[in-house]
Design an enzyme around this catalytic site. Sequence first.
Site, mmCIF file in Angstrom:
data_model
loop_
_atom_site.group_PDB
_atom_site.id
_atom_site.type_symbol
_atom_site.label_atom_id
_atom_site.label_comp_id
_atom_site.label_asym_id
_atom_site.label_seq_id
_atom_site.Cartn_x
_atom_site.Cartn_y
_atom_site.Cartn_z
ATOM 1 C CG MET A 298 -9.431 31.746 -28.948
ATOM 2 S SD MET A 298 -11.034 32.887 -27.926
ATOM 3 C CE MET A 298 -9.582 34.105 -27.528
ATOM 4 C CE LYS B 35 -0.054 28.371 -29.584
ATOM 5 N NZ LYS B 35 -0.952 28.823 -30.066
ATOM 6 C CG ASP C 260 -6.836 28.764 -40.308
ATOM 7 O OD1 ASP C 260 -7.010 28.474 -40.225
ATOM 8 O OD2 ASP C 260 -6.843 27.070 -40.942
ATOM 9 C CG ASN D 74 -6.123 30.025 -18.532
ATOM 10 O OD1 ASN D 74 -7.809 30.033 -18.465
ATOM 11 N ND2 ASN D 74 -5.650 30.006 -19.969
ATOM 12 C CD GLU E 80 -2.184 27.006 -25.708
ATOM 13 O OE1 GLU E 80 -2.019 27.468 -26.136
ATOM 14 O OE2 GLU E 80 -1.806 27.131 -24.290
ATOM 15 C CB SER F 65 -4.677 28.968 -23.091
ATOM 16 O OG SER F 65 -4.798 28.910 -24.590
ATOM 17 C CG HIS G 58 -4.427 34.789 -22.630
ATOM 18 N ND1 HIS G 58 -4.359 33.853 -20.782
ATOM 19 C CD2 HIS G 58 -4.944 33.667 -23.262
ATOM 20 C CE1 HIS G 58 -5.296 32.930 -21.392
ATOM 21 N NE2 HIS G 58 -5.435 32.439 -22.495
HETATM 22 P P1 NAD Z 1 -8.804 26.831 -33.220
HETATM 23 O O1 NAD Z 1 -8.551 24.919 -33.476
HETATM 24 O O2 NAD Z 1 -10.236 26.974 -32.675
HETATM 25 O O3 NAD Z 1 -8.347 27.806 -33.886
HETATM 26 C C1 NAD Z 1 -6.729 27.301 -34.847
HETATM 27 C C2 NAD Z 1 -6.965 27.436 -36.461
HETATM 28 O O4 NAD Z 1 -5.585 27.413 -36.263
HETATM 29 C C3 NAD Z 1 -7.070 26.468 -36.938
HETATM 30 O O5 NAD Z 1 -7.966 27.401 -37.741
HETATM 31 C C4 NAD Z 1 -6.193 25.548 -37.943
HETATM 32 O O6 NAD Z 1 -6.540 25.799 -38.829
HETATM 33 C C5 NAD Z 1 -5.198 26.593 -37.950
HETATM 34 N N1 NAD Z 1 -3.522 26.783 -38.155
HETATM 35 C C6 NAD Z 1 -2.995 25.688 -37.716
HETATM 36 N N2 NAD Z 1 -2.098 25.353 -38.385
HETATM 37 C C7 NAD Z 1 -1.513 26.625 -39.238
HETATM 38 C C8 NAD Z 1 -0.809 27.651 -39.313
HETATM 39 N N3 NAD Z 1 0.702 26.930 -39.454
HETATM 40 N N4 NAD Z 1 -0.922 28.440 -39.873
HETATM 41 C C9 NAD Z 1 -2.015 28.661 -39.990
HETATM 42 N N5 NAD Z 1 -3.016 28.549 -39.159
HETATM 43 C C10 NAD Z 1 -2.903 27.029 -38.552
HETATM 44 O O7 NAD Z 1 -8.165 26.959 -32.077
HETATM 45 P P2 NAD Z 1 -8.503 27.828 -30.881
HETATM 46 O O8 NAD Z 1 -9.311 27.424 -29.877
HETATM 47 O O9 NAD Z 1 -9.103 28.623 -31.777
HETATM 48 O O10 NAD Z 1 -7.486 28.169 -30.181
HETATM 49 C C11 NAD Z 1 -5.910 28.587 -30.683
HETATM 50 C C12 NAD Z 1 -5.417 29.803 -29.606
HETATM 51 O O11 NAD Z 1 -5.542 30.596 -28.913
HETATM 52 C C13 NAD Z 1 -4.585 28.444 -28.828
HETATM 53 O O12 NAD Z 1 -3.388 28.294 -28.290
HETATM 54 C C14 NAD Z 1 -5.363 28.435 -28.183
HETATM 55 O O13 NAD Z 1 -4.658 27.294 -26.318
HETATM 56 C C15 NAD Z 1 -5.424 29.852 -27.207
HETATM 57 N N6 NAD Z 1 -6.484 29.885 -26.746
HETATM 58 C C16 NAD Z 1 -7.792 28.993 -27.109
HETATM 59 C C17 NAD Z 1 -9.223 29.854 -26.443
HETATM 60 C C18 NAD Z 1 -10.308 28.849 -25.847
HETATM 61 O O14 NAD Z 1 -11.741 29.796 -25.215
HETATM 62 N N7 NAD Z 1 -10.816 28.473 -27.063
HETATM 63 C C19 NAD Z 1 -9.090 30.629 -24.939
HETATM 64 C C20 NAD Z 1 -8.116 32.194 -24.991
HETATM 65 C C21 NAD Z 1 -7.102 30.931 -25.661
#
Ligand code: NAD
Length: 393
Positions: free
Chosen positions: A40, A118, A59, A211, A113, A140, A161
């Site tokens: 995302m 967080k 990251d 969601n 998530e 989410s 979101h």
């Molecule tokens: P992801 O696992 O693809 O990405 C998360 C990233 O965060 C990773 O690159 C990780 O290295 C990084 N990370 C972890 N801890 C960190 C920190 N302390 N500082 C900096 N970076 C850090 O996950 P995603 O699917 O992109 O989801 C991220 C958020 O978006 C979640 O809250 C999820 O619920 C939400 N979301 C996801 C979707 C989806 O379809 N996957 C849709 C909407 C919202």
Amino acid sequence: MLTAEQYVQSLIAWNASSESLGSDAASETRCVAVIGAGLMGTAIAAANVQTGIPVILVDVCDELLATAKRRVAAEIAFNEQILPQTAVDRLLQPTADESRVAECDLVIESIPENPALKQPLYARLEPRLSAGAILVSNTSTIPIGKLAAGLADPSRFCGLHFFHPVRRRPLVEVIRGAKTAAETVASAARYARQIGKMPIVVDDGPGFLVNRLLMPYLNSALELLLDGVSIEAVERAATNFGMAMGPLRLIDEIGLETAMLAGKVLWQAFPDRVAPSPLLVAMYKAKRMGRKAKTGFFAYPEGLSLDQPGLADPSVQPVIDAWRRGSLDLPDEAIVRRLLDPMVLEARRILDEQTVSDPRAIDLATLFGLGFPRSRGGLLYWAESAGPFSTNV
Ligand code: NAD
């Protein structure tokens, strides 16, 4: 009665005129920090860069930082936007240094998530925010009030979101926590409009609006597989109905890990009607983590473009068979009702609880956040024309 297209046009006009949505009084966003360069975060960074907004992309993973410019450029190219690589190089700054949030007026958190990850991040970021900056979460499902619990000033925090795939879903939910200031909501909505998105303001609660609606759709798809309906039949029924993606492809796209983490929030919040699917857990244990991992309900060989669906993969069938309890064969229409009727029930609950008070919000959310077919006018418009629930499926 308005035709579906006339009704959709009226929804767009209603959203554009909604008060508190992106009021011009809120100032323009000049620099954004995105924390988390995963699925995302990369897509959100691309949406900013292609609008000309500089992004600091943070990251903890060196490999993701090293590939961030290439991944963001690929996302932009896919949007059919012509932006020279030099512009991406100039506007996007990948870094491991979180203190750089001080340079921005909006900080978007998009890390996994999990409140246990967080909340400590917010504790580090909040003292570094510049005066007037706001912090938003792309969570989410996790209630904003819960995420804000440790903040010194929760008035400057809300949910923002986005939906996957960001390039194809114009909606963003702006989630107003109990302590979020009206100016914070206005700034977040104004920013959403600035990057060409359609903001919808919703009250706080597990799963917010979209969601809550998505959960029964995905859950019903898993239940259909356990009843013996084939992957192909579920996907065909959904896409023939007009959904932008079948539910199993969507689970793969979202990623099994995110689906599990988000699912956990929802089944803890609504134990009367949501239970962890044994199939989701089995897929997770089998390390079929979805598109990112190149294997899920489908296979994703090298060379598929971002919008191409995965390929049928017979090796997933034994994972399903281990939990399968029947060998049902249903016509497409019955499959569609099993996927969509539980969504309609959830929509009615959401309206009864006043999470949103206007049924048009449900149709807007399904059309522009979930890829519901425009030709069907949105979930509730469709439900009215489709008639009462079928009892024999
Ligand atoms: P992801 O696992 O693809 O990405 C998360 C990233 O965060 C990773 O690159 C990780 O290295 C990084 N990370 C972890 N801890 C960190 C920190 N302390 N500082 C900096 N970076 C850090 O996950 P995603 O699917 O992109 O989801 C991220 C958020 O978006 C979640 O809250 C999820 O619920 C939400 N979301 C996801 C979707 C989806 O379809 N996957 C849709 C909407 C919202």
